[in-house]
Write a protein that holds these residues in place. Structure first.
Motif, mmCIF file in Angstrom:
data_model
loop_
_atom_site.group_PDB
_atom_site.id
_atom_site.type_symbol
_atom_site.label_atom_id
_atom_site.label_comp_id
_atom_site.label_asym_id
_atom_site.label_seq_id
_atom_site.Cartn_x
_atom_site.Cartn_y
_atom_site.Cartn_z
ATOM 1 N N ALA A 77 0.819 -1.213 0.000
ATOM 2 C CA ALA A 77 0.000 0.000 0.000
ATOM 3 C C ALA A 77 0.856 1.268 0.000
ATOM 4 O O ALA A 77 0.318 2.368 0.006
ATOM 5 N N LYS A 78 2.175 1.110 0.029
ATOM 6 C CA LYS A 78 3.097 2.253 0.040
ATOM 7 C C LYS A 78 2.956 3.092 1.308
ATOM 8 O O LYS A 78 2.989 4.320 1.268
ATOM 9 N N THR A 79 2.779 2.416 2.437
ATOM 10 C CA THR A 79 2.782 3.072 3.732
ATOM 11 C C THR A 79 4.044 2.654 4.476
ATOM 12 O O THR A 79 4.733 1.716 4.059
ATOM 13 N N VAL A 80 4.327 3.316 5.565
ATOM 14 C CA VAL A 80 5.395 2.872 6.452
ATOM 15 C C VAL A 80 4.737 1.985 7.511
ATOM 16 O O VAL A 80 3.922 2.461 8.294
ATOM 17 N N PRO A 81 5.074 0.699 7.513
ATOM 18 C CA PRO A 81 4.487 -0.196 8.513
ATOM 19 C C PRO A 81 5.001 0.105 9.921
ATOM 20 O O PRO A 81 6.177 0.406 10.111
ATOM 21 N N ILE A 82 4.095 0.033 10.868
ATOM 22 C CA ILE A 82 4.448 0.053 12.290
ATOM 23 C C ILE A 82 4.252 -1.388 12.734
ATOM 24 O O ILE A 82 3.127 -1.856 12.895
ATOM 25 N N TYR A 83 5.359 -2.116 12.868
ATOM 26 C CA TYR A 83 5.311 -3.572 13.004
ATOM 27 C C TYR A 83 5.585 -4.041 14.431
ATOM 28 O O TYR A 83 6.486 -3.544 15.113
ATOM 29 N N TRP A 84 4.822 -5.051 14.842
ATOM 30 C CA TRP A 84 5.066 -5.787 16.075
ATOM 31 C C TRP A 84 4.789 -7.261 15.800
ATOM 32 O O TRP A 84 3.807 -7.604 15.152
ATOM 33 N N GLY A 85 5.668 -8.135 16.259
ATOM 34 C CA GLY A 85 5.451 -9.565 16.082
ATOM 35 C C GLY A 85 6.744 -10.354 16.128
ATOM 36 O O GLY A 85 7.309 -10.564 17.194
ATOM 37 N N ASP A 86 7.235 -10.754 14.985
ATOM 38 C CA ASP A 86 8.432 -11.586 14.870
ATOM 39 C C ASP A 86 9.671 -10.790 15.322
ATOM 40 O O ASP A 86 10.008 -9.784 14.701
ATOM 41 N N PRO A 87 10.364 -11.238 16.372
ATOM 42 C CA PRO A 87 11.564 -10.526 16.827
ATOM 43 C C PRO A 87 12.682 -10.485 15.779
ATOM 44 O O PRO A 87 13.553 -9.625 15.845
ATOM 45 N N ASP A 88 12.647 -11.392 14.807
ATOM 46 C CA ASP A 88 13.675 -11.441 13.762
ATOM 47 C C ASP A 88 13.200 -10.891 12.422
ATOM 48 O O ASP A 88 13.802 -11.175 11.389
ATOM 49 N N ILE A 89 12.143 -10.102 12.411
ATOM 50 C CA ILE A 89 11.586 -9.601 11.150
ATOM 51 C C ILE A 89 12.611 -8.805 10.356
ATOM 52 O O ILE A 89 12.588 -8.811 9.129
ATOM 53 N N ASP A 90 13.549 -8.157 11.050
ATOM 54 C CA ASP A 90 14.539 -7.343 10.341
ATOM 55 C C ASP A 90 15.663 -8.177 9.721
ATOM 56 O O ASP A 90 16.616 -7.632 9.176
ATOM 57 N N LYS A 91 15.530 -9.495 9.757
ATOM 58 C CA LYS A 91 16.454 -10.359 9.024
ATOM 59 C C LYS A 91 15.923 -10.642 7.622
ATOM 60 O O LYS A 91 16.637 -11.168 6.779
ATOM 61 N N VAL A 92 14.656 -10.304 7.396
ATOM 62 C CA VAL A 92 14.016 -10.473 6.088
ATOM 63 C C VAL A 92 13.699 -9.117 5.465
ATOM 64 O O VAL A 92 13.979 -8.878 4.301
#
Length: 137
Positions: A77-92
């Motif tokens: 959607a071309k938004t900036v996600p505000i993410y909570w969940g997978d502690p390793d999400i920033d590896k993907v």
């Protein structure tokens, strides 16, 4: 400002808490069946989210390796996600392209950062321009 589109009210309480805490700063448009405040349930999530700078992309729970479509739909959607969940999400996903709540000590610290990104047009646009995925090479 920000969208929140969920139907499941049986997720981790942090998702609901985040909704209410950010709402103290600015209104979040909730267009799902859960916490709806826009008067109708939207049919096309991505098309709806395109109208917002940010989208809440919270998983039902937090577990290593557990991520669903939520962050992907926010990027689509071309938004900036505000993410909570997978502690390793920033590896993907590229940590420069979204706000990873897992990296803050608490929601208050995260909300201060969200306010900063919201107020700083160049910071926001830089995040939006970043590729969503990390370079696999």
């Amino acid at each position: 400002f920000c969208s929140f589109i969920y139907s499941n009210g049986n997720a981790d309480i942090k998702r609901e808490k985040l909704f209410y805490e950010i709402s103290k700063y600015k209104k979040i448009n909730s267009a799902g069946r859960y916490l709806n405040n826009v008067g109708k349930v939207i049919e096309d999530k991505i098309d709806y989210e395109k109208n917002f700078k940010f989208s809440i992309a919270c998983e039902n729970c937090s577990h290593m390796g557990y991520s669903t479509e939520k962050i992907v739909q926010s990027f689509a959607a071309k938004t900036v996600p505000i993410y909570w969940g997978d502690p390793d999400i920033d590896k993907v996903f590229n940590p420069k392209s979204f706000i990873n709540l897992m990296k803050f000590s608490d929601f208050n610290e995260a909300i201060q950062y969200i306010k900063n990104v919201d107020a700083n047009g160049s910071l926001y646009l830089n995040m939006l321009r970043e590729p969503a995925l990390l370079d696999p090479t």
